[in-house]
Design a protein around this motif. Structure first.
Motif, short mmCIF file in Angstrom:
data_model
loop_
_atom_site.label_atom_id
_atom_site.label_comp_id
_atom_site.label_asym_id
_atom_site.label_seq_id
_atom_site.Cartn_x
_atom_site.Cartn_y
_atom_site.Cartn_z
N LEU A 35 0.96 -1.18 -0.03
CA LEU A 35 0.01 -0.10 -0.02
C LEU A 35 0.92 1.35 -0.02
O LEU A 35 0.76 2.30 -0.87
N PHE A 36 1.78 1.29 0.83
CA PHE A 36 2.75 2.36 0.85
C PHE A 36 3.75 2.48 -0.38
O PHE A 36 3.96 3.64 -0.88
N ALA A 37 4.20 1.45 -0.88
CA ALA A 37 4.92 1.38 -2.16
C ALA A 37 3.72 2.05 -3.31
O ALA A 37 4.80 2.74 -3.98
N PHE A 38 2.54 1.79 -3.43
CA PHE A 38 1.72 2.16 -4.29
C PHE A 38 1.77 3.75 -4.14
O PHE A 38 1.70 4.49 -5.21
N ILE A 39 1.46 4.20 -3.32
CA ILE A 39 1.32 5.57 -2.83
C ILE A 39 2.56 6.36 -2.99
O ILE A 39 2.42 7.43 -3.85
N LEU A 40 3.48 5.77 -2.77
CA LEU A 40 4.96 6.59 -2.87
C LEU A 40 5.20 6.68 -4.30
O LEU A 40 5.87 7.62 -4.88
N THR A 41 4.97 5.46 -5.13
CA THR A 41 5.33 5.40 -6.40
C THR A 41 4.79 6.21 -7.61
O THR A 41 4.86 6.40 -8.71
N LEU A 42 3.41 6.82 -7.07
CA LEU A 42 2.36 7.23 -7.87
C LEU A 42 2.99 8.83 -8.43
O LEU A 42 2.90 8.98 -9.61
N LYS A 43 3.85 9.28 -7.44
CA LYS A 43 4.42 10.62 -8.00
C LYS A 43 5.68 10.16 -8.94
O LYS A 43 6.42 9.20 -8.46
N PRO A 44 5.95 10.61 -10.07
CA PRO A 44 6.96 10.32 -10.99
C PRO A 44 8.35 10.97 -10.69
O PRO A 44 8.55 11.99 -11.05
N ALA A 45 8.83 10.36 -9.45
CA ALA A 45 10.13 11.04 -9.19
C ALA A 45 11.13 9.85 -8.58
O ALA A 45 10.61 8.70 -8.21
N PRO A 46 12.62 10.12 -8.55
CA PRO A 46 13.11 9.21 -8.09
C PRO A 46 12.89 8.98 -6.35
O PRO A 46 12.48 9.82 -5.89
N PRO A 47 13.32 7.38 -6.02
CA PRO A 47 13.01 7.31 -4.64
C PRO A 47 14.01 8.28 -3.77
O PRO A 47 15.14 8.80 -4.22
N MET A 48 13.62 8.32 -2.53
CA MET A 48 14.54 8.99 -1.73
C MET A 48 15.66 8.15 -1.35
O MET A 48 15.72 6.84 -1.35
N GLY A 49 16.79 8.86 -0.59
CA GLY A 49 17.95 8.11 -0.30
C GLY A 49 17.86 7.60 1.21
O GLY A 49 16.77 7.55 1.66
N ILE A 50 19.00 7.32 1.51
CA ILE A 50 19.35 6.45 2.67
C ILE A 50 18.86 7.60 4.08
O ILE A 50 18.14 7.36 4.79
N ARG A 51 19.29 8.86 3.87
CA ARG A 51 18.89 9.86 4.73
C ARG A 51 17.64 10.04 4.81
O ARG A 51 16.80 9.99 6.01
N GLY A 52 16.74 10.02 3.65
CA GLY A 52 15.38 10.12 3.84
C GLY A 52 14.66 9.04 4.10
O GLY A 52 13.54 9.17 5.10
N LEU A 53 15.05 7.89 3.99
CA LEU A 53 14.35 6.65 4.64
C LEU A 53 14.70 6.53 6.03
O LEU A 53 13.51 6.62 6.71
#
Length: 344
Positions: A35-53
């Motif tokens: 569910l979170f993966a779907f919500i996060l990936t909807l926006k066409p942008a690169p994934p956050m880095g380790i600090r963001g995680l």
């Protein structure tokens, strides 16, 4: 590859991969990761880095962990606790609408309602749910790291979004109040039977966020229609999974559903319905199919439990539609009354 095809395959594969990892790890709330993966990936942008995680995991732990603080108040000072819960739901909607912090607003809402409800039922379950939310988000981001290199955004388009005009504070407050009134009664019902209404709370939070972009004319089709269609998708996935019930088939069926729904979201397949409609279909599908799989391992009657769960979702959607229509009609009457000239 066409940019729409990249986004479709990135969205569907990230969602399915997060599901496979979460269920392979054996979490009790494994459906949260896809569910979170779907919500996060909807926006066409690169994934956050380790600090963001790391920052996201800390923020989730803090925002959702506050829901555990409501548990003693619900037991000894229920009225005050319910008022604080209403304030938290209003704050979450305002964060989403006015400050454009959708992820933060969602986790404030989950902490206020879902965590406090689970903690009231069983404090250990509430603590495990906080860990599951943080772990599900971590799995979602790691899945993005694994999938994004195969389907990257073309240079110059990643993360590009059109400039939005600043929101009207009065309009944001009104929509936040409307969203709060959609979620709050479901939260009150969940306090009477937390184990029954926990999935309905997640559905009401999703509807509350979706209703912020709807008017009364389209609310019925968007809210009720997407819920019914998600039920058909869930039945199709369940029938396909029953042919060969293992994790890889679960992965493949969610991947297939994600490709078809993603094509509708990004316009690769023609549709008269809005992208938000199809987003709600996919989120409801994941909320339906995840607990159904958990029902198998716990020995429950899957079909009866799923029927009750879908009935609750339809009831919550119908309530959201009626509430939205009544509040908008009342507001229009008030505005027209103020615009009428006073008699001389």
């Amino acid at each position: 590859m066409d940019i729409r095809a990249r986004r479709i395959f990135r969205l569907s594969l990230t969602t399915a991969l997060a599901l496979a990892i979460a269920y392979a790890m054996g979490g009790i709330f494994a459906f949260l990761a896809p569910l979170f993966a779907f919500i996060l990936t909807l926006k066409p942008a690169p994934p956050m880095g380790i600090r963001g995680l790391l920052a996201v995991v800390i923020i989730i732990s803090l925002t959702t962990g506050t829901g555990l603080l409501l548990v003693p108040m619900l037991m000894h000072y229920p009225v005050s606790a319910m008022l604080l819960a209403a304030l938290g739901l209003y704050l979450s909607a305002y964060l989403t609408l006015h400050l454009h912090q959708a992820a933060l607003g969602m986790f404030v809402a989950l902490g206020t309602s879902l965590i406090s409800t689970a903690g009231l039922y069983n404090f250990t379950m509430g603590s495990e749910l906080v860990q599951a939310l943080a772990g599900g988000m971590a799995i979602a981001i790691i899945s993005q790291w694994l999938v994004y290199p195969f389907f990257p955004e073309p240079s110059g388009t990643a993360g590009s979004t059109p400039d939005q005009p600043p929101p009207d504070p009065r309009e944001s407050r009104w929509i936040a109040m409307r969203s709060t009134l959609i979620v709050l009664p479901v939260y009150f019902m969940a306090l009477t039977n937390p184990s029954l209404y926990m999935a309905a709370i997640m559905k009401s939070i999703s509807l509350g966020q979706q209703a912020s972009e709807l008017d009364a004319r389209h609310a019925g089709r968007e809210l009720l229609g997407s819920t019914f269609l998600a039920g058909f998708y869930a039945m199709a996935v369940w029938v396909g999974l029953s042919i060969l019930p293992n994790l890889w088939m679960f992965f493949l069926w969610i991947l297939l559903a994600g490709i078809h729904i993603g094509a509708k979201i990004y316009g690769a397949l023609p549709t008269r319905l809005s992208p938000s409609f199809w987003v709600n279909v996919m989120t409801t599908l994941l909320i339906l199919i995840g607990p159904a799989v958990a029902d198998v391992s716990s020995g429950k009657d899957v079909y009866m439990a799923s029927f009750v769960r879908l009935g609750l979702f339809i009831f919550v959607s119908l309530y959201a539609w009626v509430t939205l229509s009544m509040l908008d009609a009342w507001r229009h009457r008030q505005m027209n009354r103020h615009l009428q000239p006073e008699p001389s």
